[in-house]
Design a protein around this motif. Sequence first.
Motif, PDB file in Angstrom:
ATOM      1  N   GLN A  44       0.917  -1.117  -0.069  1.00  0.00           N
ATOM      2  CA  GLN A  44      -0.006   0.111   0.007  1.00  0.00           C
ATOM      3  C   GLN A  44       0.780   1.231  -0.014  1.00  0.00           C
ATOM      4  OE1 GLN A  44      -2.847   0.840   3.307  1.00  0.00           O
ATOM      5  NE2 GLN A  44      -4.058   1.486   1.984  1.00  0.00           N
ATOM      6  N   LEU A  60       0.481  -8.671   4.589  1.00  0.00           N
ATOM      7  CA  LEU A  60       0.474 -10.171   4.518  1.00  0.00           C
ATOM      8  C   LEU A  60      -0.780 -10.310   3.878  1.00  0.00           C
ATOM      9  CD1 LEU A  60       2.235 -12.733   4.520  1.00  0.00           C
ATOM     10  CD2 LEU A  60       1.459 -12.922   6.974  1.00  0.00           C
ATOM     11  N   ARG A  61      -0.911 -11.408   2.924  1.00  0.00           N
ATOM     12  CA  ARG A  61      -2.385 -11.978   2.115  1.00  0.00           C
ATOM     13  C   ARG A  61      -1.966 -13.578   2.197  1.00  0.00           C
ATOM     14  NH1 ARG A  61      -3.498  -7.910   3.629  1.00  0.00           N
ATOM     15  NH2 ARG A  61      -4.441  -6.136   2.792  1.00  0.00           N
ATOM     16  N   ASN A 117       5.744  -5.066   8.792  1.00  0.00           N
ATOM     17  CA  ASN A 117       5.058  -5.248  10.224  1.00  0.00           C
ATOM     18  C   ASN A 117       5.781  -6.382  10.885  1.00  0.00           C
ATOM     19  OD1 ASN A 117       2.573  -3.375  10.161  1.00  0.00           O
ATOM     20  ND2 ASN A 117       2.348  -4.327   8.665  1.00  0.00           N
ATOM     21  N   GLN A 205      -5.668   4.435  12.462  1.00  0.00           N
ATOM     22  CA  GLN A 205      -6.785   4.770  11.696  1.00  0.00           C
ATOM     23  C   GLN A 205      -8.055   5.022  12.336  1.00  0.00           C
ATOM     24  OE1 GLN A 205      -8.204   1.259   9.018  1.00  0.00           O
ATOM     25  NE2 GLN A 205      -6.287   0.443   9.544  1.00  0.00           N
ATOM     26  N   GLU A 241      -9.174   8.090   3.852  1.00  0.00           N
ATOM     27  CA  GLU A 241     -10.007   7.715   3.031  1.00  0.00           C
ATOM     28  C   GLU A 241     -10.554   8.964   2.130  1.00  0.00           C
ATOM     29  OE1 GLU A 241     -13.079   5.316   4.467  1.00  0.00           O
ATOM     30  OE2 GLU A 241     -11.587   3.654   5.020  1.00  0.00           O
ATOM     31  N   TYR A 260      -7.036   4.336   1.713  1.00  0.00           N
ATOM     32  CA  TYR A 260      -7.824   4.112   0.449  1.00  0.00           C
ATOM     33  C   TYR A 260      -7.747   5.243  -0.737  1.00  0.00           C
ATOM     34  CZ  TYR A 260      -9.425  -0.276   2.752  1.00  0.00           C
ATOM     35  OH  TYR A 260      -9.272  -1.313   3.532  1.00  0.00           O
TER      36      TYR A 260
HETATM   37  P1  C2E Z   1      -2.158  -2.292  10.159  1.00  0.00           P
HETATM   38  O1  C2E Z   1      -0.605  -2.685  10.369  1.00  0.00           O
HETATM   39  O2  C2E Z   1      -2.363  -1.350  11.110  1.00  0.00           O
HETATM   40  O3  C2E Z   1      -2.315  -2.361   8.778  1.00  0.00           O
HETATM   41  C1  C2E Z   1      -3.228  -1.292   8.293  1.00  0.00           C
HETATM   42  C2  C2E Z   1      -4.547  -2.171   7.855  1.00  0.00           C
HETATM   43  O4  C2E Z   1      -5.480  -1.054   7.283  1.00  0.00           O
HETATM   44  C3  C2E Z   1      -4.486  -3.142   6.702  1.00  0.00           C
HETATM   45  O5  C2E Z   1      -5.201  -4.213   6.969  1.00  0.00           O
HETATM   46  C4  C2E Z   1      -4.959  -2.025   5.332  1.00  0.00           C
HETATM   47  O6  C2E Z   1      -5.493  -2.692   4.411  1.00  0.00           O
HETATM   48  C5  C2E Z   1      -6.152  -1.252   6.248  1.00  0.00           C
HETATM   49  N1  C2E Z   1      -5.918   0.108   5.501  1.00  0.00           N
HETATM   50  C6  C2E Z   1      -5.258   0.674   4.542  1.00  0.00           C
HETATM   51  N2  C2E Z   1      -5.952   1.812   4.263  1.00  0.00           N
HETATM   52  C7  C2E Z   1      -7.126   1.792   4.902  1.00  0.00           C
HETATM   53  C8  C2E Z   1      -8.122   2.668   4.774  1.00  0.00           C
HETATM   54  O7  C2E Z   1      -8.168   3.837   4.052  1.00  0.00           O
HETATM   55  N3  C2E Z   1      -9.388   2.549   5.285  1.00  0.00           N
HETATM   56  C9  C2E Z   1      -9.637   1.264   5.872  1.00  0.00           C
HETATM   57  N4  C2E Z   1     -10.709   0.980   6.598  1.00  0.00           N
HETATM   58  N5  C2E Z   1      -8.473   0.386   6.257  1.00  0.00           N
HETATM   59  C10 C2E Z   1      -7.440   0.665   5.388  1.00  0.00           C
HETATM   60  P2  C2E Z   1      -4.785  -5.576   6.618  1.00  0.00           P
HETATM   61  O8  C2E Z   1      -4.084  -5.581   5.396  1.00  0.00           O
HETATM   62  O9  C2E Z   1      -6.025  -6.171   6.763  1.00  0.00           O
HETATM   63  O10 C2E Z   1      -4.188  -5.741   7.913  1.00  0.00           O
HETATM   64  C11 C2E Z   1      -4.507  -5.850   9.033  1.00  0.00           C
HETATM   65  C12 C2E Z   1      -3.642  -5.993  10.119  1.00  0.00           C
HETATM   66  O11 C2E Z   1      -2.930  -7.378  10.143  1.00  0.00           O
HETATM   67  C13 C2E Z   1      -2.520  -5.055   9.929  1.00  0.00           C
HETATM   68  O12 C2E Z   1      -2.876  -3.651  10.616  1.00  0.00           O
HETATM   69  C14 C2E Z   1      -1.212  -5.569  10.820  1.00  0.00           C
HETATM   70  O13 C2E Z   1      -1.523  -5.519  12.174  1.00  0.00           O
HETATM   71  C15 C2E Z   1      -1.491  -7.149  10.707  1.00  0.00           C
HETATM   72  N6  C2E Z   1      -0.646  -7.265   9.326  1.00  0.00           N
HETATM   73  C16 C2E Z   1      -0.558  -7.414   8.010  1.00  0.00           C
HETATM   74  N7  C2E Z   1       0.511  -7.907   7.390  1.00  0.00           N
HETATM   75  C17 C2E Z   1       1.530  -8.309   8.574  1.00  0.00           C
HETATM   76  C18 C2E Z   1       2.551  -8.834   8.715  1.00  0.00           C
HETATM   77  O14 C2E Z   1       3.246  -9.062   7.521  1.00  0.00           O
HETATM   78  N8  C2E Z   1       3.065  -9.090   9.928  1.00  0.00           N
HETATM   79  C19 C2E Z   1       2.735  -8.946  11.118  1.00  0.00           C
HETATM   80  N9  C2E Z   1       2.828  -9.174  12.113  1.00  0.00           N
HETATM   81  N10 C2E Z   1       1.100  -8.422  10.986  1.00  0.00           N
HETATM   82  C20 C2E Z   1       0.593  -8.036   9.861  1.00  0.00           C
END
Ligand code: C2E
Length: 281
Positions: A44, A60-61, A117, A205, A241, A260
């Motif tokens: 992103q 991560l996906r 992260n 956020q 957003e 976004y």
């Molecule tokens: P995070 O690190 O706080 O990542 C931000 C989350 O907000 C991401 O969700 C992202 O897709 C989402 N997001 C970005 N822009 C917007 C927006 O404008 N509006 C809204 N509503 N959401 C937005 P995602 O990808 O589902 O990840 C969720 C959480 O999972 C992350 O929160 C992080 O804590 C964890 N995560 C994701 N990838 C990794 C990783 O590689 N390692 C670890 N340890 N945790 C991860």
Amino acid sequence: SKAAGRNTWRFFSPEMQQRVLAHAALAQDIRVGLQRGEFLLHYQLQMSAADLVIGAEALLRWQHPERGGISPGEFIPVAEDTGLILPLGQWVLESACQELARWGQDSRSSHLTLAVNISVMQFRQPDFAERVEAALKQHGADPARLKLEITESLLLDDDEMEDTISKMTRLQAQGVSFSLDDFGTGYSSLAYLKKLPLDQLKIDQSFVRDLLTDPQDCDIARTIISLAQSMKLSVIAEGVELPEQKQRLADFGCMAYQGYLFGRPMPVEELLPLLEAPRVR
Ligand code: C2E
Ligand code: CA
Ligand code: CA
Ligand code: CA
């Protein structure tokens, strides 16, 4: 006693039992998924106040063969409970460094930082700093382009402070930077914060979402930004957003944005062509 035992089982409801089983099944699927290469990274964009791309966050996906995409919100907690976050996090770190090395070879992306992260458990590994160094070196990625996102939960334990600082200092000496993710949602005291060799605060956020309508969230965002300024840290807002949210944050002096408004997390094949255009929006 038998009665107490029976009572215990009564509290262990069918729904709870179901959850434990689902949890175990998911953990097993994570193990298998890692072996089968079902995980991938999306990216992103991170933008400057002038709407220039300054970097990206790796997210991560998981493409599960039967269930399709499973969100990190679902599988990361399971990975953390089971310790699987260690191999998973290691995979993320290595994949991110590999991507970063590629970016370094491409004039469209060589100036970008890549934020990764890091979960608390991963950071707590005694050889965490060595692991990061090895991943960078293995792929020939520039340490100065790597940013590690850590969370306030790292700062909960007083005894851990010294160890945390020494790992961060060691990596920072090589150019790696640190951003404090989800800032404002945890418990870090300002005294702790001052001691940490941080580079950036990341406004959670939850404060950005209702920025325009909730005066309290607005105050919190403004306070975090001025706190960052007084500590000589940069500050990035996540979950942006709306243009009006960006504008409000800019008025407060925020210097970087993610959300976004600028783009969803996307595969790298989609991200690189965007960099060729002068403007993303
Ligand atoms: P995070 O690190 O706080 O990542 C931000 C989350 O907000 C991401 O969700 C992202 O897709 C989402 N997001 C970005 N822009 C917007 C927006 O404008 N509006 C809204 N509503 N959401 C937005 P995602 O990808 O589902 O990840 C969720 C959480 O999972 C992350 O929160 C992080 O804590 C964890 N995560 C994701 N990838 C990794 C990783 O590689 N390692 C670890 N340890 N945790 C991860
Ligand atoms: Ca993050
Ligand atoms: Ca965050
Ligand atoms: Ca968050």
